[in-house]
Design a protein around this motif. Structure first.
Motif, PDB file in Angstrom:
ATOM      1  N   ARG A   1      -8.895 -10.348   3.642  1.00 55.96           N
ATOM      2  CA  ARG A   1      -9.459  -9.143   4.260  1.00 55.96           C
ATOM      3  C   ARG A   1      -9.998  -8.239   3.151  1.00 55.96           C
ATOM      4  NH1 ARG A   1      -4.861  -7.300   8.459  1.00 55.96           N
ATOM      5  NH2 ARG A   1      -3.594  -7.423   6.567  1.00 55.96           N
ATOM      6  N   SER A   2     -11.305  -8.275   3.003  1.00 54.58           N
ATOM      7  CA  SER A   2     -11.963  -7.576   1.914  1.00 54.58           C
ATOM      8  C   SER A   2     -11.942  -6.066   2.125  1.00 54.58           C
ATOM      9  CB  SER A   2     -13.407  -8.074   1.780  1.00 54.58           C
ATOM     10  OG  SER A   2     -14.097  -7.381   0.777  1.00 54.58           O
ATOM     11  N   ARG A   3     -11.555  -5.336   1.084  1.00 50.77           N
ATOM     12  CA  ARG A   3     -11.581  -3.868   1.100  1.00 50.77           C
ATOM     13  C   ARG A   3     -10.927  -3.334   2.377  1.00 50.77           C
ATOM     14  NH1 ARG A   3     -15.321  -1.453  -2.274  1.00 50.77           N
ATOM     15  NH2 ARG A   3     -15.914   0.078  -0.682  1.00 50.77           N
ATOM     16  N   ILE A   4      -9.716  -3.795   2.635  1.00 47.55           N
ATOM     17  CA  ILE A   4      -9.049  -3.440   3.884  1.00 47.55           C
ATOM     18  C   ILE A   4      -8.492  -2.019   3.853  1.00 47.55           C
ATOM     19  CG2 ILE A   4      -6.809  -4.383   3.168  1.00 47.55           C
ATOM     20  CD1 ILE A   4      -8.315  -4.594   6.700  1.00 47.55           C
ATOM     21  N   ALA A   5      -8.128  -1.533   2.653  1.00 46.34           N
ATOM     22  CA  ALA A   5      -7.576  -0.173   2.535  1.00 46.34           C
ATOM     23  C   ALA A   5      -7.611   0.251   1.072  1.00 46.34           C
ATOM     24  CB  ALA A   5      -6.147  -0.121   3.080  1.00 46.34           C
ATOM     25  N   GLN A   6      -7.381   1.537   0.855  1.00 49.97           N
ATOM     26  CA  GLN A   6      -7.388   2.067  -0.505  1.00 49.97           C
ATOM     27  C   GLN A   6      -5.967   2.299  -1.010  1.00 49.97           C
ATOM     28  OE1 GLN A   6      -9.826   5.492  -1.181  1.00 49.97           O
ATOM     29  NE2 GLN A   6     -11.697   4.519  -0.437  1.00 49.97           N
TER      30      GLN A   6
ATOM     31  N   VAL B   1      -8.566   3.296  -4.806  1.00 49.30           N
ATOM     32  CA  VAL B   1      -9.304   2.056  -5.098  1.00 49.30           C
ATOM     33  C   VAL B   1      -9.222   1.126  -3.887  1.00 49.30           C
ATOM     34  CG1 VAL B   1      -9.473   0.034  -6.603  1.00 49.30           C
ATOM     35  CG2 VAL B   1      -8.797   2.262  -7.556  1.00 49.30           C
ATOM     36  N   TRP B   2     -10.371   0.610  -3.445  1.00 45.05           N
ATOM     37  CA  TRP B   2     -10.378  -0.340  -2.334  1.00 45.05           C
ATOM     38  C   TRP B   2      -9.725  -1.634  -2.787  1.00 45.05           C
ATOM     39  CZ3 TRP B   2     -11.238   0.926   2.490  1.00 45.05           C
ATOM     40  CH2 TRP B   2     -12.039   2.036   2.768  1.00 45.05           C
ATOM     41  N   ARG B   3      -8.824  -2.162  -1.955  1.00 42.50           N
ATOM     42  CA  ARG B   3      -8.112  -3.395  -2.291  1.00 42.50           C
ATOM     43  C   ARG B   3      -8.262  -4.422  -1.175  1.00 42.50           C
ATOM     44  NH1 ARG B   3      -3.994  -2.495  -6.182  1.00 42.50           N
ATOM     45  NH2 ARG B   3      -3.701  -4.772  -6.067  1.00 42.50           N
ATOM     46  N   ASP B   4      -8.263  -5.690  -1.566  1.00 44.52           N
ATOM     47  CA  ASP B   4      -8.250  -6.799  -0.620  1.00 44.52           C
ATOM     48  C   ASP B   4      -6.805  -7.204  -0.351  1.00 44.52           C
ATOM     49  OD1 ASP B   4     -10.964  -6.696  -1.072  1.00 44.52           O
ATOM     50  OD2 ASP B   4     -11.034  -8.543  -2.250  1.00 44.52           O
TER      51      ASP B   4
ATOM     52  N   PHE C   1       0.823  -1.207   0.000  1.00 45.96           N
ATOM     53  CA  PHE C   1       0.000   0.000   0.000  1.00 45.96           C
ATOM     54  C   PHE C   1       0.861   1.263   0.000  1.00 45.96           C
ATOM     55  CE2 PHE C   1      -3.431  -2.815   1.600  1.00 45.96           C
ATOM     56  CZ  PHE C   1      -4.448  -2.415   0.743  1.00 45.96           C
TER      57      PHE C   1
END
Length: 281
Positions: free
Chosen positions: A258-263, A267-270, A150
């Motif tokens: 971990r679904s949509r843990i951070a952007q 964009v939200w990323r797993d 990230f």
């Protein structure tokens, strides 16, 4: 009379079993298996429903029905592009489905120790402060892929020098040149977590595919075991299948997606959370 040993209780919890059963039952139809395979192996990573129907030799309505069933359990995602439906594989499926099969078949009860068949032309040694400019450059290459971390910019050399545990940072060399690095960072300053660390492994783009990552991971886990670290953990983007497979070969287990843990870049990323536990025997 010979006493019988008590039966070993089932270690697979009901909730997980229900989830896995839903996945497997959805794939009980061979057309859905072929559909999922077709999308997953598409050069672009996606396909329009109409094109899928043609490739599979089925009607578009039948194809839409199967796509909908696969999307309901999270194997596929469907996006509207104009008047067409574009189908893609959910990256989490690439990790979750193989992990489910491993759990059900019990193959995770006897984990591999570390990668084998290491290349003979790759060597590893302890990282020094003199290596940090090169290490930072390799890190920047990984950041640029947008599938490694990230982070959006490489930390300064001073930050890197203080980031990792002493005695647990390594570089890999080919013909005397540094081509990759591995290191572990503490997860907490609390004494009770002294043996728990987060791992990183990066390989320069020009040396990928030569076993550098495998060699670094081998050094990392063997030195961690010998150095008193009892838990190694890492988070990997689901799209980075090669890294996930490499970590599995070193005894890491997938704990969760971990679904949509951070952007990242808005964009939200797993991420896939993996963990390796040292044998306590």
């Amino acid at each position: 009379m010979t006493a019988t040993e008590p039966a070993t209780p089932c270690t697979l919890d009901v909730t997980s079993a229900e989830t896995y059963a839903g996945w497997f039952s959805t794939l009980a139809d061979p057309t859905r298996v072929r559909l999922l395979h077709t999308v997953a192996t598409s050069p672009t990573g996606s396909a329009r429903v109409g094109d899928l129907a043609t490739q599979l030799g089925i009607s578009q309505s039948t194809c839409s029905h199967h796509v909908r069933r696969l999307a309901e359990v999270g194997f596929l995602t469907v996006d509207k592009v104009g008047t067409s439906s574009v189908v893609s594989v959910n990256p989490s499926c690439c990790t979750g489905l193989p992990h489910a099969a491993d759990v059900v078949m019990g193959t995770l009860t006897d984990l591999p120790y570390c990668p084998t068949n290491l290349p003979t032309d790759v060597t590893t040694r302890a990282m020094t402060d003199n290596d940090l400019p090169t290490v930072r450059g390799i890190y920047a290459e990984g950041i640029a892929t947008r599938n490694a971390t990230f982070e959006t910019t490489a930390p300064t050399i001073d930050v890197l020098a203080d980031k990792w545990l002493s005695g647990h940072r390594w570089v890999a060399e080919i013909d005397g040149s540094v081509v990759g690095w591995a290191a572990v960072a503490p997860v907490s300053e609390r004494a009770c977590y002294a043996g728990v660390a987060e791992t990183s492994v990066y390989v320069t783009e020009s040396a990928r595919g030569r076993g550098v990552g495998k060699t670094l991971l081998h050094r990392q886990v063997t030195e961690a075991d010998a150095g008193g670290l009892w838990t190694l953990q890492t988070s990997i983007f689901p799209e980075n299948r090669a890294s996930i497979a490499l970590h599995h070969s070193a005894g890491f287990q997938t704990l969760a997606v971990r679904s949509r843990i951070a952007q990242l870049d808005g964009v939200w990323r797993d991420t896939v959370l993996l963990e390796r536990r040292r044998s306590m025997s």
